[in-house]
Structures are given as structure tokens and as C-alpha cells.
Design a protein around this motif. Structure first.
Motif, PDB file in Angstrom:
ATOM      1  N   VAL A  54      50.558   7.657  34.943  1.00  0.00           N
ATOM      2  CA  VAL A  54      49.876   9.050  35.198  1.00  0.00           C
ATOM      3  C   VAL A  54      48.382   8.856  35.226  1.00  0.00           C
ATOM      4  N   ALA A  55      48.029   8.690  33.907  1.00  0.00           N
ATOM      5  CA  ALA A  55      46.526   8.343  33.521  1.00  0.00           C
ATOM      6  C   ALA A  55      45.661   7.546  34.327  1.00  0.00           C
TER       7      ALA A  55
ATOM      8  N   ALA B 243      42.222   7.660  41.161  1.00  0.00           N
ATOM      9  CA  ALA B 243      41.830   8.624  42.221  1.00  0.00           C
ATOM     10  C   ALA B 243      40.565   9.309  41.986  1.00  0.00           C
ATOM     11  N   GLU B 244      39.851   9.681  40.775  1.00  0.00           N
ATOM     12  CA  GLU B 244      38.561  10.073  40.591  1.00  0.00           C
ATOM     13  C   GLU B 244      37.676   9.244  40.615  1.00  0.00           C
ATOM     14  N   VAL B 245      37.763   7.992  40.052  1.00  0.00           N
ATOM     15  CA  VAL B 245      36.712   7.065  40.131  1.00  0.00           C
ATOM     16  C   VAL B 245      36.520   6.452  41.683  1.00  0.00           C
ATOM     17  N   GLY B 246      37.733   6.358  42.476  1.00  0.00           N
ATOM     18  CA  GLY B 246      37.398   6.080  43.713  1.00  0.00           C
ATOM     19  C   GLY B 246      36.355   6.638  44.708  1.00  0.00           C
ATOM     20  N   GLN B 247      36.303   7.900  44.346  1.00  0.00           N
ATOM     21  CA  GLN B 247      35.570   8.841  45.131  1.00  0.00           C
ATOM     22  C   GLN B 247      34.140   8.510  44.648  1.00  0.00           C
ATOM     23  N   ARG B 248      33.830   8.029  43.584  1.00  0.00           N
ATOM     24  CA  ARG B 248      32.527   7.646  43.042  1.00  0.00           C
ATOM     25  C   ARG B 248      32.190   6.235  43.160  1.00  0.00           C
ATOM     26  N   MET B 249      32.948   5.406  43.684  1.00  0.00           N
ATOM     27  CA  MET B 249      32.870   3.942  43.554  1.00  0.00           C
ATOM     28  C   MET B 249      31.307   3.449  44.047  1.00  0.00           C
ATOM     29  N   PRO B 250      31.059   3.833  45.274  1.00  0.00           N
ATOM     30  CA  PRO B 250      29.525   3.389  45.683  1.00  0.00           C
ATOM     31  C   PRO B 250      28.511   3.718  44.613  1.00  0.00           C
TER      32      PRO B 250
ATOM     33  N   LYS C 220      31.662  -0.345  32.769  1.00  0.00           N
ATOM     34  CA  LYS C 220      32.341  -0.271  31.596  1.00  0.00           C
ATOM     35  C   LYS C 220      32.815   1.133  31.136  1.00  0.00           C
ATOM     36  N   LEU C 221      31.855   2.064  31.508  1.00  0.00           N
ATOM     37  CA  LEU C 221      31.996   3.473  30.769  1.00  0.00           C
ATOM     38  C   LEU C 221      32.891   4.432  31.669  1.00  0.00           C
ATOM     39  N   GLN C 222      32.764   4.167  33.052  1.00  0.00           N
ATOM     40  CA  GLN C 222      33.699   5.061  33.899  1.00  0.00           C
ATOM     41  C   GLN C 222      34.789   4.508  34.429  1.00  0.00           C
ATOM     42  N   ILE C 223      35.105   3.195  34.126  1.00  0.00           N
ATOM     43  CA  ILE C 223      36.451   2.627  34.573  1.00  0.00           C
ATOM     44  C   ILE C 223      37.078   1.837  33.405  1.00  0.00           C
ATOM     45  N   ILE C 224      36.402   0.896  32.669  1.00  0.00           N
ATOM     46  CA  ILE C 224      37.146   0.015  31.874  1.00  0.00           C
ATOM     47  C   ILE C 224      37.470   0.777  30.679  1.00  0.00           C
ATOM     48  N   VAL C 225      36.505   1.414  29.988  1.00  0.00           N
ATOM     49  CA  VAL C 225      37.049   2.171  28.740  1.00  0.00           C
ATOM     50  C   VAL C 225      38.185   3.376  29.058  1.00  0.00           C
ATOM     51  N   ARG C 226      37.814   3.937  30.224  1.00  0.00           N
ATOM     52  CA  ARG C 226      38.869   4.853  30.572  1.00  0.00           C
ATOM     53  C   ARG C 226      40.210   4.357  30.595  1.00  0.00           C
ATOM     54  N   ILE C 227      40.339   3.251  31.284  1.00  0.00           N
ATOM     55  CA  ILE C 227      41.718   2.591  31.449  1.00  0.00           C
ATOM     56  C   ILE C 227      42.176   2.244  30.153  1.00  0.00           C
ATOM     57  N   MET C 228      41.390   1.588  29.309  1.00  0.00           N
ATOM     58  CA  MET C 228      41.981   1.107  28.125  1.00  0.00           C
ATOM     59  C   MET C 228      42.257   2.171  26.981  1.00  0.00           C
ATOM     60  N   THR C 229      41.526   3.289  26.894  1.00  0.00           N
ATOM     61  CA  THR C 229      41.885   4.477  26.251  1.00  0.00           C
ATOM     62  C   THR C 229      42.929   5.348  26.883  1.00  0.00           C
TER      63      THR C 229
ATOM     64  N   SER D  13      42.990  -5.914  42.158  1.00  0.00           N
ATOM     65  CA  SER D  13      42.420  -4.606  42.642  1.00  0.00           C
ATOM     66  C   SER D  13      43.080  -3.646  41.850  1.00  0.00           C
ATOM     67  N   LEU D  14      42.681  -2.319  41.955  1.00  0.00           N
ATOM     68  CA  LEU D  14      43.195  -1.245  41.249  1.00  0.00           C
ATOM     69  C   LEU D  14      44.731  -0.724  41.779  1.00  0.00           C
ATOM     70  N   GLU D  15      44.392  -1.123  43.192  1.00  0.00           N
ATOM     71  CA  GLU D  15      46.016  -0.811  43.594  1.00  0.00           C
ATOM     72  C   GLU D  15      47.320  -1.872  43.024  1.00  0.00           C
ATOM     73  N   ALA D  16      46.799  -3.031  42.849  1.00  0.00           N
ATOM     74  CA  ALA D  16      47.390  -3.848  42.116  1.00  0.00           C
ATOM     75  C   ALA D  16      47.899  -3.489  40.612  1.00  0.00           C
ATOM     76  N   VAL D  17      46.738  -2.995  39.943  1.00  0.00           N
ATOM     77  CA  VAL D  17      47.372  -2.376  38.543  1.00  0.00           C
ATOM     78  C   VAL D  17      48.098  -1.262  38.515  1.00  0.00           C
ATOM     79  N   ILE D  18      47.923  -0.562  39.396  1.00  0.00           N
ATOM     80  CA  ILE D  18      48.901   0.668  39.628  1.00  0.00           C
ATOM     81  C   ILE D  18      50.340   0.216  39.816  1.00  0.00           C
ATOM     82  N   ALA D  19      50.233  -0.679  41.234  1.00  0.00           N
ATOM     83  CA  ALA D  19      51.750  -1.138  41.680  1.00  0.00           C
ATOM     84  C   ALA D  19      52.398  -1.947  40.489  1.00  0.00           C
ATOM     85  N   ASN D  20      51.676  -2.532  39.620  1.00  0.00           N
ATOM     86  CA  ASN D  20      52.268  -3.471  38.738  1.00  0.00           C
ATOM     87  C   ASN D  20      52.090  -2.877  37.279  1.00  0.00           C
ATOM     88  N   PHE D  21      51.985  -1.482  36.978  1.00  0.00           N
ATOM     89  CA  PHE D  21      51.528  -1.145  35.911  1.00  0.00           C
ATOM     90  C   PHE D  21      52.477  -1.513  34.701  1.00  0.00           C
TER      91      PHE D  21
END
Length: 186
Positions: free
Chosen positions: A8-9, A15-22, A31-40, A155-163
Motif C-alpha cells: 500500500v505504501a 502514484a505521488e512521485v509519478g506526478q512529479r517525475m519530470p 534518492k530523497l523522493q523515491i529511493i529513501v521513501r521506498i526503503m523506509t 520499472s516501478l510497475e514491475a516493483v508493484i506487480a512483483n512486490f
């Protein structure tokens, strides 16, 4: 944190980061907006377990995650779009040899992570730009790491699909039990 709460997290982060990806232009942004958030937030690593920019003989590693007093895994971060995993279907994970043509453009990043993780005795290394994730063992007794398989999530889609696989490889809970060994042994 359990796998269901982690999923869920992860979905919320994507979803949140996808809007700001560019707008994510630098390695630090990834690192700060995706990686650390996924890890924590999705994988349950406490902020207190992270060590950033640690010196090694060959340079500075981005993140080391500790399980108590033990270095558990290394994350080498790259700028978004810097890792190019050459596979046709980016929506699913797969295992490939680190010497595979699919990872040819990631070779330098993989070698950089090995240079930090190997001498430090880290059992698992990750190379990621926040979207593409390459997870591998930087040291395999009696064999060259490059001839062994790693897990790639292109991809992040692969991460979610195979979480479930992603979680078992990298979560704090799974790392404490060294569950990644079961997946690498398969």
C-alpha cells in the motif's frame, strides 16, 4: 511492517512521485523522493539504520542500511534515467546474469556498487535510479559475482506487480532473517 502494508505504501509513493517525475533531475532528487521513501515507508527500514555517503577505498557509497550493528545492504543511487535495463517487457521482474546484454549499460554502476560492497562485506547490493532496480550479491564464494544472476525490476510497475519478491529481497524484516538467500539460491 508487513508485506501488505508495504505494498500500500509503495503504491502511494509511486502514484505521488509519478506526478512529479519530470521535475526529478538529480541523483539526490531520486534518492530523497523515491529511493529513501521506498526503503523506509514500503520496506520498513528505520531512518536510524541508514548511513549516507560513507568513504570506501574506491569512493563514497550513497546508502548503507544496517541491521543493528551489521551492515546489511548497500544502495548505489543514480540520477533518474541513468540506468538503462534493456528488456522488451518492463512491467515484470526477471533474473539475469549480471554479465547479460540486458545490463550492458549498467555495468559501470554495478562495478561501482561491488567496489563499495565487496570489501565492506555487504551481502546484498542494489543499484537504482528509483525506477529501475538491480539487486544482487556482490560476493559469491568461489565464483565471480558477474557470472551470477541478479534480480531486475525495470520499472516501478514491475516493483508493484512483483512486490512480494521485492519485499522478500529488500525489506528490513526479510533482511533480518536473510530471506534473500532463499531467493538467490533458487
Amino acid at each position: 511492517m508487513g508485506m501488505d502494508a508495504g505494498l500500500v505504501a509503495a503504491i502511494n509513493i509511486v502514484a505521488e512521485v509519478g506526478q512529479r517525475m519530470p521535475a526529478l533531475e538529480t541523483e539526490e532528487d531520486a534518492k530523497l523522493q523515491i529511493i529513501v521513501r521506498i526503503m523506509t515507508e514500503a520496506l520498513g527500514w528505520p531512518h536510524s539504520s541508514m548511513l549516507a555517503e560513507r568513504a570506501h577505498e574506491t569512493g563514497y557509497s550513497d546508502l548503507i542500511f544496517r541491521d543493528g550493528e551489521r551492515n546489511a545492504l548497500l544502495v548505489e543511487a543514480k540520477r533518474l534515467g541513468r540506468l538503462e535495463i534493456s528488456v522488451a517487457n518492463k512491467s515484470k521482474y526477471r533474473t539475469v546474469k549480471l554479465s547479460s546484454p540486458a545490463l550492458k549499460k549498467c555495468k559501470d554502476a554495478i562495478e561501482q556498487a561491488v567496489g563499495y560492497a565487496g570489501p565492506s562485506g555487504l551481502p546484498v547490493a542494489v543499484v537504482t535510479d528509483g525506477v529501475n532496480w538491480i539487486i544482487f550479491k556482490p560476493h559469491v564464494s568461489g565464483e565471480h559475482y558477474y557470472d551470477k544472476e541478479g534480480f531486475i525490476f525495470p520499472s516501478l510497475e514491475a516493483v508493484i506487480a512483483n512486490f512480494n519478491i521485492f519485499f522478500d529481497l529488500l525489506s528490513y524484516e526479510s533482511t533480518q532473517k536473510k530471506q534473500y538467500n532463499i531467493l538467490f539460491d533458487e
